[in-house]
Write a protein that holds these residues in place. Structure first.
Motif, PDB file in Angstrom:
ATOM      1  N   ILE A  69       0.846  -1.210   0.000  1.00 27.55           N
ATOM      2  CA  ILE A  69       0.000   0.000   0.000  1.00 27.55           C
ATOM      3  C   ILE A  69       0.877   1.254   0.000  1.00 27.55           C
ATOM      4  O   ILE A  69       0.628   2.200  -0.760  1.00 27.55           O
ATOM      5  CB  ILE A  69      -0.957  -0.016   1.216  1.00 27.55           C
ATOM      6  CG1 ILE A  69      -1.972  -1.149   1.077  1.00 27.55           C
ATOM      7  CG2 ILE A  69      -1.694   1.318   1.348  1.00 27.55           C
ATOM      8  CD1 ILE A  69      -2.768  -1.456   2.325  1.00 27.55           C
ATOM      9  N   VAL A  70       1.922   1.245   0.845  1.00 28.11           N
ATOM     10  CA  VAL A  70       2.804   2.420   0.931  1.00 28.11           C
ATOM     11  C   VAL A  70       3.493   2.666  -0.417  1.00 28.11           C
ATOM     12  O   VAL A  70       3.532   3.798  -0.916  1.00 28.11           O
ATOM     13  CB  VAL A  70       3.841   2.231   2.065  1.00 28.11           C
ATOM     14  CG1 VAL A  70       4.909   3.308   2.009  1.00 28.11           C
ATOM     15  CG2 VAL A  70       3.143   2.245   3.422  1.00 28.11           C
ATOM     16  N   VAL A  71       3.987   1.577  -0.998  1.00 25.01           N
ATOM     17  CA  VAL A  71       4.676   1.725  -2.297  1.00 25.01           C
ATOM     18  C   VAL A  71       3.687   2.224  -3.359  1.00 25.01           C
ATOM     19  O   VAL A  71       4.004   3.122  -4.150  1.00 25.01           O
ATOM     20  CB  VAL A  71       5.320   0.385  -2.721  1.00 25.01           C
ATOM     21  CG1 VAL A  71       5.816   0.455  -4.158  1.00 25.01           C
ATOM     22  CG2 VAL A  71       6.455   0.028  -1.791  1.00 25.01           C
ATOM     23  N   LEU A  72       2.497   1.662  -3.347  1.00 26.59           N
ATOM     24  CA  LEU A  72       1.484   2.069  -4.335  1.00 26.59           C
ATOM     25  C   LEU A  72       1.188   3.561  -4.210  1.00 26.59           C
ATOM     26  O   LEU A  72       1.218   4.299  -5.213  1.00 26.59           O
ATOM     27  CB  LEU A  72       0.215   1.235  -4.118  1.00 26.59           C
ATOM     28  CG  LEU A  72      -1.026   1.620  -4.924  1.00 26.59           C
ATOM     29  CD1 LEU A  72      -0.732   1.670  -6.402  1.00 26.59           C
ATOM     30  CD2 LEU A  72      -2.158   0.636  -4.675  1.00 26.59           C
ATOM     31  N   VAL A  73       0.924   4.003  -2.963  1.00 29.47           N
ATOM     32  CA  VAL A  73       0.579   5.421  -2.768  1.00 29.47           C
ATOM     33  C   VAL A  73       1.766   6.315  -3.153  1.00 29.47           C
ATOM     34  O   VAL A  73       1.605   7.312  -3.864  1.00 29.47           O
ATOM     35  CB  VAL A  73       0.140   5.670  -1.304  1.00 29.47           C
ATOM     36  CG1 VAL A  73      -0.019   7.162  -1.029  1.00 29.47           C
ATOM     37  CG2 VAL A  73      -1.173   4.948  -1.019  1.00 29.47           C
ATOM     38  N   GLY A 110       4.478   9.907  -6.719  1.00 29.12           N
ATOM     39  CA  GLY A 110       5.808  10.274  -7.187  1.00 29.12           C
ATOM     40  C   GLY A 110       6.001  10.190  -8.686  1.00 29.12           C
ATOM     41  O   GLY A 110       6.857  10.881  -9.249  1.00 29.12           O
ATOM     42  N   ILE A 111       5.212   9.348  -9.348  1.00 28.65           N
ATOM     43  CA  ILE A 111       5.397   9.190 -10.801  1.00 28.65           C
ATOM     44  C   ILE A 111       4.896  10.439 -11.515  1.00 28.65           C
ATOM     45  O   ILE A 111       3.777  10.898 -11.273  1.00 28.65           O
ATOM     46  CB  ILE A 111       4.668   7.921 -11.297  1.00 28.65           C
ATOM     47  CG1 ILE A 111       5.495   6.698 -10.908  1.00 28.65           C
ATOM     48  CG2 ILE A 111       4.419   7.971 -12.791  1.00 28.65           C
ATOM     49  CD1 ILE A 111       4.863   5.379 -11.222  1.00 28.65           C
ATOM     50  N   THR A 112       5.726  10.991 -12.335  1.00 26.89           N
ATOM     51  CA  THR A 112       5.390  12.284 -12.941  1.00 26.89           C
ATOM     52  C   THR A 112       4.937  12.164 -14.393  1.00 26.89           C
ATOM     53  O   THR A 112       4.350  13.092 -14.933  1.00 26.89           O
ATOM     54  CB  THR A 112       6.617  13.222 -12.900  1.00 26.89           C
ATOM     55  OG1 THR A 112       7.735  12.489 -13.386  1.00 26.89           O
ATOM     56  CG2 THR A 112       6.879  13.713 -11.487  1.00 26.89           C
ATOM     57  N   SER A 113       5.230  11.020 -15.022  1.00 19.09           N
ATOM     58  CA  SER A 113       4.807  10.930 -16.425  1.00 19.09           C
ATOM     59  C   SER A 113       4.306   9.534 -16.762  1.00 19.09           C
ATOM     60  O   SER A 113       4.646   8.547 -16.104  1.00 19.09           O
ATOM     61  CB  SER A 113       5.962  11.302 -17.350  1.00 19.09           C
ATOM     62  OG  SER A 113       6.999  10.362 -17.200  1.00 19.09           O
ATOM     63  N   VAL A 114       3.477   9.498 -17.796  1.00 15.07           N
ATOM     64  CA  VAL A 114       2.933   8.240 -18.303  1.00 15.07           C
ATOM     65  C   VAL A 114       3.365   8.146 -19.758  1.00 15.07           C
ATOM     66  O   VAL A 114       3.255   9.128 -20.495  1.00 15.07           O
ATOM     67  CB  VAL A 114       1.393   8.240 -18.201  1.00 15.07           C
ATOM     68  CG1 VAL A 114       0.808   6.980 -18.815  1.00 15.07           C
ATOM     69  CG2 VAL A 114       0.938   8.382 -16.757  1.00 15.07           C
ATOM     70  N   ALA A 115       3.896   6.991 -20.153  1.00 10.76           N
ATOM     71  CA  ALA A 115       4.392   6.898 -21.528  1.00 10.76           C
ATOM     72  C   ALA A 115       4.344   5.460 -22.024  1.00 10.76           C
ATOM     73  O   ALA A 115       4.260   4.514 -21.233  1.00 10.76           O
ATOM     74  CB  ALA A 115       5.833   7.399 -21.579  1.00 10.76           C
ATOM     75  N   VAL A 116       4.354   5.335 -23.347  1.00 10.49           N
ATOM     76  CA  VAL A 116       4.530   4.006 -23.942  1.00 10.49           C
ATOM     77  C   VAL A 116       6.028   3.744 -23.935  1.00 10.49           C
ATOM     78  O   VAL A 116       6.799   4.487 -24.547  1.00 10.49           O
ATOM     79  CB  VAL A 116       3.988   3.984 -25.390  1.00 10.49           C
ATOM     80  CG1 VAL A 116       4.217   2.629 -26.027  1.00 10.49           C
ATOM     81  CG2 VAL A 116       2.523   4.350 -25.415  1.00 10.49           C
ATOM     82  N   CYS A 117       6.461   2.742 -23.193  1.00 12.35           N
ATOM     83  CA  CYS A 117       7.906   2.532 -23.023  1.00 12.35           C
ATOM     84  C   CYS A 117       8.417   1.519 -24.037  1.00 12.35           C
ATOM     85  O   CYS A 117       7.825   0.454 -24.199  1.00 12.35           O
ATOM     86  CB  CYS A 117       8.204   2.015 -21.621  1.00 12.35           C
ATOM     87  SG  CYS A 117       7.547   3.056 -20.327  1.00 12.35           S
ATOM     88  N   ALA A 118       9.510   1.891 -24.686  1.00 10.65           N
ATOM     89  CA  ALA A 118      10.186   0.925 -25.558  1.00 10.65           C
ATOM     90  C   ALA A 118      11.455   0.516 -24.821  1.00 10.65           C
ATOM     91  O   ALA A 118      12.339   1.329 -24.634  1.00 10.65           O
ATOM     92  CB  ALA A 118      10.513   1.579 -26.889  1.00 10.65           C
ATOM     93  N   GLY A 119      11.492  -0.685 -24.324  1.00 10.59           N
ATOM     94  CA  GLY A 119      12.675  -1.112 -23.567  1.00 10.59           C
ATOM     95  C   GLY A 119      12.531  -0.784 -22.095  1.00 10.59           C
ATOM     96  O   GLY A 119      11.466  -0.969 -21.526  1.00 10.59           O
TER      97      GLY A 119
END
Lengths: 544, 282
Positions: free
Chosen positions: A331-335, A340-349
């Motif tokens: 739960i702590v890691v999820l929250v 903390g994650i600042t961007s959403v992207a289609v990741c290649a690699g």
């Protein structure tokens, strides 16, 4: 007839009155409600600029409920009048903040309507139009209040003050759910613009709250009646396992168990949720580990309950505690990741730091949704080749990924379910600590059973009123009393279950444990109606 | 009015004559997101304007929408559901003179008319979301606007009325019929307000509803009475055994919550241990 019968004797006794409680014992409940009304009026008079917000009041209510629960729980293990008093008055503060939050929200909704009117013109709507019963957030506030006020009313009997140790954490879970849903105001759909709404939804929230307290009493009864904590741990672990298995994607796909990846829904500014999930690192493996530990708990405690194997019991408790730690970590890691994650992207690699990746396997579902948004029918969408749908989705995501963001409001039920699973595990661990002393501190079984019957009876009456007012509203608005809508049917089944709970008790003499199991099942049905229908099944009540 | 009749062994539809006629004058679907799809998910409200013609009460207009049924002399008209229709609430035509000259845009509401500067009157007769010349009308999804076309009736000044179709510009490029001028003009459909769904009203005559509501009220009151006012009785048999010495035998019963009552009864019996202060004799 003896002479004495016609010569009544006057006896002086200190406790001859059948009524054992004075009006003053309800003072905390009255104070909480009266104070909330005053604060709401004050908000009305002073305006919202320098006034505490409904969201802040809700968080204060949450903190008060949790603090009160800690004191009530401590009081069970180490009885102290001071702890009991602190618990009671903190619970009173919690109900006050909870009710104030709802009242202040009502006034804030009025101010919002005024602001819209000053921009766009038009007539000021009637007072009840913006009463906060419009979505699941509003309903959750009232639901938690229903549980809180019921706990306070029951607490007028000193013997039952301990109940807050179970019922207030449950009310807190509902507030946590509300926090994750988010308190944004919605534009009221015309379908809800009726004076029946406050009546119908108000009854719903209060009777759900009472049903929740009835559930808490049933759990306490089982504990007092000697149900093994290990048996409770099996059930709580099954629940936690079910949560882990079902969250993180489309219902029924078991994404955590099959891919060991948790993904959260994404938002498009300002706050539009998209049916597109992005993978959050570390959470999936932690949840899988918690699931494995819980499976171990179920196996070991199952063996202990069946064969009285002490070794299994000891190891079961170790695994249960380990699963609690892993659940907290997840739960702590999820929250922290969502925050903390600042961007959403289609990741290649490899995944760049601070980025949640959208996996290519999500393109198809998102492409179908995009086609629907463009007004295409399912038949027309089905004729589009899969690769075209996926390409369209991929292009759109790549064009817009800089705008996408994550939010704790994205998956409120999933987060609240994870925290509920954690709370269930925590409580079983607490119960396993000096269980005999805890059992001895609880009131007599008969008294608990009687209270369970009373609250179950009131919940039944409340749910009956809920169905009646719903039927009248439906007839007034749509010309029919009943439509077998999914939420209607859910409420009806829950009501029947409470009816069966009472009937089996009165006509068949089912009291005690059988009755407690009935109360638990009935409340689970209430929760299914409350959440399951809103999030899983389409229908007239999908908004709330 | 067609209604479903539930007999003992079958469910059938029957037609019930109404003492009045209902004429729909306008329907409107308010969307949550204006740029979003015209689906039930994105709909804020369905509004229907009707004209009720009644030989007994004359003619009157009414607006019916969600949560706002219209009461009419014991009948109640509800916004009940919708079916795919594929019409337009208003159209915008681009009218270009055959003889040359600047095109002009004309907006016409449903079942309405517009007149050009030269006196030519245009009646907006009908709209079809999937226009087809043959008999291959697509019946399944009539609310999808693949080949939109408006049917017009043109009244040239002094001439006979002629029927014309206005197609969207891209379709007009493909269909030869669309290129042909009618009544001295070419007609193009440049914009339209979609009404993909037809509204279905239900009409209810329910003189028994007050009885049902009274029943609900009585049920609610009974539930309250059952759970909050249990019948409890206590008997006391007091016998004098000697001077200042009485034997009190207590008995009691209740119809609900025997355990709770037992509790109170135990407290009551425990409490009767006081001193006799006064003995009244009559």
């Amino acid at each position: 007839m003896s002479e004495a019968l016609s010569q009544p004797s006057v006896l002086t006794t200190p406790e001859l009155s059948i009524k054992d409680s004075s009006l003053m014992s309800y003072f905390p409940a009255m104070l909480a409600v009266g104070g909330a009304i005053l604060l709401t009026l004050l908000r009305w008079q002073t305006g919202g600029e320098h006034f505490i917000s409904d969201g802040a009041l809700m968080m204060l209510a949450l903190a008060s409920y949790l603090t009160a629960a800690v004191f009530f729980l401590t009081n069970l293990y180490a009885p102290s009048t001071l702890f009991q008093k602190i618990g009671l008055w903190t619970a009173t503060a919690g109900v006050f903040f909870n009710a104030s939050s709802w009242g202040v929200r009502w006034i804030a909704a009025h101010d919002r309507e005024l602001a819209i009117l000053s921009r766009q013109g038009g007539e000021m709507p009637w007072f009840f139009r913006y009463i906060p019963f419009a979505n699941l957030y509003d309903l959750s506030l009232a639901f938690a209040f229903g549980a809180g006020i019921t706990t306070l009313l029951i607490a007028h009997r000193r013997n039952f003050r301990f109940l807050g140790a179970i019922s207030l954490p449950l009310a807190s879970l509902v507030l946590i759910l509300a926090r994750f849903i988010g308190g944004e105001f919605i534009n009221l759909p015309p379908v809800l613009d009726s004076y029946w709404r406050p009546i119908h939804v108000g009854i719903a929230s209060l009777s759900y709250g009472i049903a929740m307290v009835c559930f808490a009493i049933a759990v306490v009864y089982l504990l007092k009646d000697g149900v093994k904590v290990e048996a409770m741990a099996i059930w709580s672990s099954i629940f936690a396992l079910a949560v882990i298995a079902t969250i993180g994607g489309t219902f029924g796909t078991f994404p955590i168990l099959t891919t060991a990846t948790y993904s959260a829904s994404t938002f498009l500014p300002p706050r539009m949720p998209l049916p597109l999930r992005a993978d959050i690192p570390y959470v999936g493996p932690l949840l899988v580990l918690a699931g494995i530990l819980l499976l171990g708990v179920i196996a070991l405690f199952g063996r202990y309950v069946a064969k009285k194997d002490e070794q299994s019991k000891r190891w079961g408790h170790y695994l249960l505690k380990a699963s609690l730690i892993v659940q907290v970590l997840a739960i702590v890691v999820l929250v922290s990741q969502v925050k903390g994650i600042t961007s959403v992207a289609v990741c290649a690699g490899e995944r760049p730091e601070g980025t949640a990746c959208v996996d290519a396997r999500r393109f198809h579902k998102f492409g179908v949704w995009m086609a629907e948004q463009q007004g295409l029918t399912p038949e027309q969408t089905a004729q589009i080749p899969d690769d075209k749908l996926e390409r369209g989705a991929s292009n759109w995501i790549q064009e817009n990924q800089s705008k996408l963001f994550l939010s704790l409001n994205a998956n409120p039920v999933e987060l609240a379910a994870l925290i509920t699973a954690f709370a269930a595990t925590l409580f079983v661990i607490i119960f396993s600590f000096r269980t005999d002393k805890l059992r001895a501190a609880l009131p007599d079984k008969e008294k608990i059973d009687s209270l369970m019957y009373k609250t179950g009876g009131v919940a039944f009456a409340g749910l009956a009123l809920l169905l009646m007012t719903g039927a009248i509203w439906a007839n007034e608005s749509w010309g029919r009393y009943w439509g077998w809508d999914s939420k209607e049917t859910g409420a009806f089944v829950a009501w029947l279950t409470y009816g069966a709970f009472l009937h089996s008790r009165i006509s068949r003499g089912w009291t005690g444990r059988a009755s407690a199991y009935f109360a638990i099942v009935a409340f689970l049905l209430v929760i299914f109606t409350y959440l399951g229908v809103s999030y899983l099944l389409p229908g007239l009540h999908s908004y709330a | 009015m067609t209604e479903v009749v539930n007999d003992v062994d079958k469910i059938a539809k029957s037609v019930t004559p109404l003492p009045f006629t209902v004429e729909c004058t306008d329907i409107q679907q308010k969307l949550i997101k204006k740029e979003g799809p015209i689906t039930a998910d994105n709909t804020l409200d369905w509004l229907t304007r009707v004209k009720i013609k009644d030989s007994a009460y004359g003619e009157q207009e009414a607006l019916i929408h969600l949560n706002a049924p219209y009461d009419y002399h014991g009948y109640r008209l509800f916004q009940a559901s919708f079916i795919a229709d594929g019409k337009a609430r208003s159209i915008t035509l681009r009218v270009t003179p055959e003889s040359g000259g600047a095109p002009q845009d004309v907006n016409i509401p449903r079942a309405g008319s517009a007149t050009l500067p030269d006196g030519t009157r245009i009646d907006f007769m009908d709209f079809n979301a999937q226009f087809s010349l043959g008999s291959e009308q697509v019946e399944t999804e009539r609310s999808v606007y693949t080949n939109p076309a408006a049917t017009l009736l043109i009244h040239p000044p002094g001439g006979e009325a002629v029927k014309a179709f206005a197609f969207s510009p891209d379709m007009a490029e493909r269909a030869p019929i669309a290129k042909k001028p009618v009544a001295g003009y070419t007609w193009r459909l440049v914009d339209y307000e979609k009404v993909p769904l037809a509204h279905v009203l239900s009409i209810q005559k329910d003189p028994g509803s007050p009885v049902v509501y009274v029943g609900f009220l009585m049920l609610a009151m009974t539930l309250g009475a059952v759970f909050f006012f249990s019948h409890q009785r206590v008997w006391a048999l007091v016998e004098e055994r000697g001077p200042q010495n009485f034997e009190v035998v207590l008995g009691g019963n209740t119809n609900r919550n025997k355990l709770g009552f037992g509790d109170r009864f135990k407290r009551l019996t425990g409490a009767i241990s006081g001193e006799v202060l006064e003995v009244k004799k009559s």
